[in-house]
Scaffold this active site. Structure first.
Site, PDB file in Angstrom:
ATOM      1  N   MET A 210      14.284 -16.988  20.513  1.00 45.24           N
ATOM      2  CA  MET A 210      14.958 -15.808  19.991  1.00 45.24           C
ATOM      3  C   MET A 210      14.176 -14.524  20.296  1.00 45.24           C
ATOM      4  O   MET A 210      14.756 -13.491  20.589  1.00 45.24           O
ATOM      5  CB  MET A 210      15.171 -15.967  18.482  1.00 45.24           C
ATOM      6  CG  MET A 210      16.002 -14.891  17.851  1.00 45.24           C
ATOM      7  SD  MET A 210      17.639 -14.696  18.597  1.00 45.24           S
ATOM      8  CE  MET A 210      18.526 -16.028  17.817  1.00 45.24           C
ATOM      9  N   CYS A 211      12.848 -14.616  20.233  1.00 50.47           N
ATOM     10  CA  CYS A 211      12.066 -13.395  20.461  1.00 50.47           C
ATOM     11  C   CYS A 211      12.246 -12.902  21.895  1.00 50.47           C
ATOM     12  O   CYS A 211      12.286 -11.704  22.161  1.00 50.47           O
ATOM     13  CB  CYS A 211      10.590 -13.608  20.124  1.00 50.47           C
ATOM     14  SG  CYS A 211       9.972 -15.222  20.513  1.00 50.47           S
ATOM     15  N   THR A 212      12.386 -13.853  22.841  1.00 46.82           N
ATOM     16  CA  THR A 212      12.628 -13.473  24.228  1.00 46.82           C
ATOM     17  C   THR A 212      13.978 -12.777  24.337  1.00 46.82           C
ATOM     18  O   THR A 212      14.108 -11.746  24.997  1.00 46.82           O
ATOM     19  CB  THR A 212      12.637 -14.733  25.127  1.00 46.82           C
ATOM     20  OG1 THR A 212      11.448 -15.458  24.883  1.00 46.82           O
ATOM     21  CG2 THR A 212      12.728 -14.355  26.581  1.00 46.82           C
TER      22      THR A 212
END
Lengths: 428, 506
Positions: A210-212
């Site tokens: 998700m952070c990507t």
């Protein structure tokens, strides 16, 4: 980071570990060779060092499982910090922990909750550590989500094995999940199949962190995920995204394309958008719980010999009923990590070195990214350093017969791998 | 609410819930109640993540529910400090308020009574037990229906019976006139539709059926390839999917039996939505559907130019909408006929049903009474499994049944007391033999090893085994509550030694 204060009086071990001691105080028909009931095995379980690689969805479960199985000296290594999107299933993390190191927060939570267990976190890469570090552990459990990290761990641990020193034989227990599917397996270096032996069982990863997606998109898929997972629910909170509705896909395509342009990413297309949207595989908390607990069960059995370990691979599928398949994965004779013989490759003598490299890049069982090739006598093609790359580049278009003899052994290295691969090139 | 939200919001508490809480119930989605009469003991500290040394001596239901809820602020939770057995005995009405009941480590008469209460009130019950390195779970629901079973893929492309818009679209392509670029981007669906059409013209409207026919059919596709560009991806896709073209579009027998089920055929105002839509689909098939289910409207990904692909998608989707609209009208008429408001069933629900019509599931679970009564027990399943493999996981099922009898008789698990260790083995062996004889099976099918291992385990709840079962059960509970995916039917046994799960219908 403040360490929790150690409680003065720990609960009485016999009462606290009553259920586990039933197995350790008594022999049974399914115990493994070498099991001896009594105080020594309990002491061994409570004192050995065990390493958990990864403090994400599986890692959080593993730390809790191991701490409640009587392991008291647990180390955990993870290079990530906590993201908001982790909170729903990485249950040791709270909103106030966002931005902190996963390994450190997980360790301190478990130590606060379960007194008497010591968890030593390391916030960093597995590659930061050397053999001396890994050599201190009796068992290594991996809860990783990347093929590269697994290959590195596998090759490193297997290369450490010295047949004159039984202490260097480190069992690896590896867990992995994807949606409703998961697997756990035991790797005994040089005795069972290793991770590299089964590399061709890996399907292309279809989930993205998700952070990507939120912050650092690299691939067109990341832009599409951003549009479907974040933008769509924000724009249409009440409308369910339908992967078969061309209008929905077109909307996503527009958003994803704009984002891709912003990040200079190319390749966002209609069909890719649909492919990504329809293949979203969310990590599921319960699959993580099952796979992690299975890995911890095997760690308990290996550490105590109270029952035979599984042999050696369990696949789990939970979307249509509940299904497991447990089987003995076979060693590969020409495994680049644990095998004894070189991989044989057949090529036409008129093929170029570039053709050979393309052939290697295509092989699912070795999964190379930027291979460098050399013979015992000379460098055929080297990716680095730059001067050497420039010097060897002309070889790419040369015929193999000009460069090597029929049946000559070629060493392949790749920056993503801690090992080199031996191949024997045979002319057709 | 979508499943994703359910997983993310409620997955964790339910997975952890089962680690130890003696009895857990869920009310609707998003609230749960822990029922347990015990106080936290030191032995809980070695197996339960939701207690701390400071909670020893406090109500286990209270401590567990508080630490459980700390995981997720969106879940409402409560606890009741009463012995589940006492509630089952004295307040059976207590259970009426729940959407689902999970019974952990409850055995014997209390369990049978709880199963009766839930069966009578039509409340799904999930039983879960851990015994040393073994785990067991059983689902009991009178009827469970699934519309969204999430098959790997939904494929219904109607090669043998294209509807007008699809036929016209295929006819709009003239493969011979296209330039090489366009030729290599013709969607394989069009290639196959054309091939089927031309085959049928030459063969009295019949599909290729013999092996020779099929090879000839494939050859007719190969012949369309341009000699200058052999092996184009769209033609390869057409050849790989050729079998779909010669497989007649039919309704699977499991779906036929759902559509013809008496629940669908005899509609009253009490009939659940599922069966009303099933009836509408059944009528649709017999009338405007011309023998086919409503079209799902999904098109698999394929090599094609964006424009033709989107047009194909739009064509299939438009037909799917048309079919769903026809079914909706039938639903509205059915609702009117039983005096219900037409708004009772939302259009989206009908569309979803139509899209998944080929993949519906109806599971009617056997009751615990049917499983336990000798005359209705599945003795053959047990016998055949053991005859096939004496180490089949069903052996652990027999052991758990024998242990249950001992536990009821002695109020403790066999093996709990060191002084009775040997005599307990004899007692369990006798219970195993009695069980086998009662079911007409040879007692020798269960080796003594199983008896010894069960007495060794002595009812211990090892955290990791409880966590595996907890994970499996929470996955199944969410399937039951959301009616998505397919839950197991009806018993799962996990052997933590071999590390293998088996499912039986018992």
């Amino acid at each position: 980071m403040a360490l929790p204060t150690v409680t003065q009086s720990l609960p009485d071990a016999d009462r606290r570990w009553r259920d586990i001691y039933r197995y350790l105080d008594r022999p049974g028909p399914f115990m493994a060779e070498g099991f001896e009931a009594g105080a020594a095995v309990k002491e061994f379980l409570h004192s050995i060092k065990i390493l958990v690689v990864g403090a994400g969805g599986l890692g959080c479960e593993l730390l809790k499982d191991l701490a409640l199985t009587g392991f008291t000296d647990i180390h955990v290594i993870d290079m990530d910090t906590i993201d908001v999107s982790n909170l729903n299933r990485q249950f040791l993390f709270r909103a106030s922990d966002v931005g902190k190191a996963k390994a450190e927060v997980a360790a301190s939570f478990i130590m606060r909750r379960i007194p008497g267990v010591k968890i030593t976190p390391y916030f960093g890469k597995i590659q930061d550590k050397d053999e001396e570090y890994y050599n201190q552990f009796t068992i290594i459990i991996c809860g990783l989500d990347s093929v590269e990290a697994r290959r590195w761990m596998n090759a490193t641990i297997i290369n450490m094995y010295d047949e004159d020193d039984p202490e260097t034989l480190k069992p690896i227990i590896d867990g992995g999940t994807e949606g409703f599917k998961g697997q756990s397996r035991i790797i005994l270096p040089h005795m069972t199949a290793c991770y590299e032996c089964s590399l061709d069982m890996q399907t292309k990863p279809t989930t993205y962190p998700m952070c990507t997606i939120a912050n650092t998109p690299r691939l067109p898929e990341h832009c599409i995920e951003w549009a479907s997972v974040l933008e769509w629910p924000r724009e249409f909170p009440d409308k369910k995204l339908d992967g078969d509705d061309p209008e929905h896909i077109k909307w996503l395509l527009d958003r994803a394309s704009t984002r891709a342009r912003h990040y200079d990413i190319t390749g966002v297309t209609y069909s890719l958008t649909q492919g990504v949207v329809k293949n979203i595989i969310p990590a599921i908390a319960s699959t993580n719980a099952i796979v992690a607990a299975s890995c911890a069960t095997e760690a308990f059995k290996i550490a105590t010999n109270c029952a035979t370990p599984m042999n050696n691979y369990m696949m789990y599928v939970g979307d249509q009923g509940v299904y497991t398949y447990t089987f003995e994965l076979q060693k590969k004779e020409d495994c680049p990590v644990c095998g004894a013989v070189a991989i044989k490759i057949q090529v036409s003598p008129s093929a170029t070195l570039q053709d050979l490299i393309d052939l290697l890049l295509d092989r699912k069982d070795i999964q190379l990214k930027k291979p460098s090739l050399r013979t015992s006598a000379t460098s055929l093609y080297m990716q680095a350093p730059r001067a050497l790359q420039e010097a060897t580049r002309p070889n790419l278009s040369k015929c193999l017969s000009e460069l090597i003899r029929d049946g000559e052994e070629v060493t392949v290295t790749d920056e993503s791998l801690p090992i080199s691969i031996q191949i024997t090139v045979r002319f057709e | 609410m979508s499943t994703d939200q359910l997983w993310s919001s409620y997955g964790i508490p339910m997975a952890k819930l089962l680690w130890k809480a003696q009895n857990v119930e869920l009310e609707g989605i998003g609230s749960l109640m822990v029922v347990d009469g015990c106080l936290v003991e030191e032995s809980d500290l070695g197996q339960n993540f939701f207690v701390t040394p400071a909670s020893v001596g406090q109500s286990r239901a209270k401590v567990v529910s508080e630490l459980l809820l700390e995981l997720n602020a969106e879940v409402e939770g409560s606890h009741v400090q009463r012995d589940p057995a006492e509630i089952i005995e004295n307040s059976p009405e207590f259970f009426q308020h729940f959407s689902l009941v999970i019974a952990t480590q409850i055995t014997g008469p209390s369990l049978y009574k709880l199963a009766d209460i839930c069966w009578a009130a039509n409340i799904p019950l999930v039983i879960v037990r851990a015994h040393g390195l073994m785990g067991y779970s059983r689902i009991i629901v009178r009827e469970h229906t699934v519309v969204e079973s999430h098959p790997e893929q939904i494929v219904d492309l109607r090669f043998d019976s294209p509807f007008a818009a699809l036929r016209e679209f295929a006819e709009s392509f003239n493969l011979d006139e296209l330039d090489s670029m366009a030729h290599s981007h013709v969607p394989y669906i069009v290639i196959l539709l054309k091939a089927v059409d031309s085959w049928k013209r030459k063969h009295d409207g019949k599909l290729p059926s013999s092996t020779a026919d099929r090879e000839q059919f494939k050859q007719s596709i190969r012949d369309q390839q341009r000699s200058d560009m052999p092996g184009n991806q769209n033609f390869n896709e057409a050849l790989a999917s050729a079998y779909r073209a010669w497989t007649p579009t039919t309704i699977p027998s499991s779906i036929r039996s759902i559509l013809n089920n008496t629940c669908a055929q005899n509609i009253t105002s009490e009939t659940p939505d599922f069966w009303i839509i099933a009836r509408a689909v059944c009528d649709f098939v017999q009338n405007e559907g011309q023998g086919f289910l409503p079209l799902p409207g999904t098109v698999p990904d394929m090599h094609a130019d964006t424009e033709s692909y989107i047009r194909l998608q739009t064509i299939y989707r438009a037909k799917a909408r048309e079919d769903a609209a026809a079914v909706s009208e039938r639903v509205a008429n059915l609702l009117a006929s039983i005096g219900s408001s037409p708004s009772r069933i939302p259009v989206q629900e009908i569309e979803m049903f139509c899209k998944n019509a080929g993949y519906l599931h109806v599971i009617r679970y056997r009751s615990l009474t049917e499983e336990y009564a000798t005359e209705t027990a599945r003795s053959k399943t047990i016998g055949n499994s053991l005859a096939g493999d004496p180490q089949d996981n069903i052996a652990w099922y027999v052991m758990l049944r024998a242990v249950e009898v001992c536990k009821t008789q002695f109020q403790r698990y066999p093996g709990e007391s060191e002084s009775h260790y040997v005599s307990d083995q004899q007692t369990v062996r006798k219970c195993v033999d009695a069980f086998m004889q009662e079911h007409g099976l040879d007692p020798a099918l269960i080796a003594d090893d199983y008896v010894q291992e069960c007495v060794r385990a002595a009812g211990s709840e090892i955290h990791v085994i409880a966590a595996i079962l907890g994970g499996i059960v929470s996955q199944e509970v969410i399937k039951l509550l959301t009616h998505q995916y397919v839950p197991l039917n009806n018993t799962v046994i996990f052997d933590g030694i071999k590390s293998a799960a088996s499912v039986y219908e018992l």
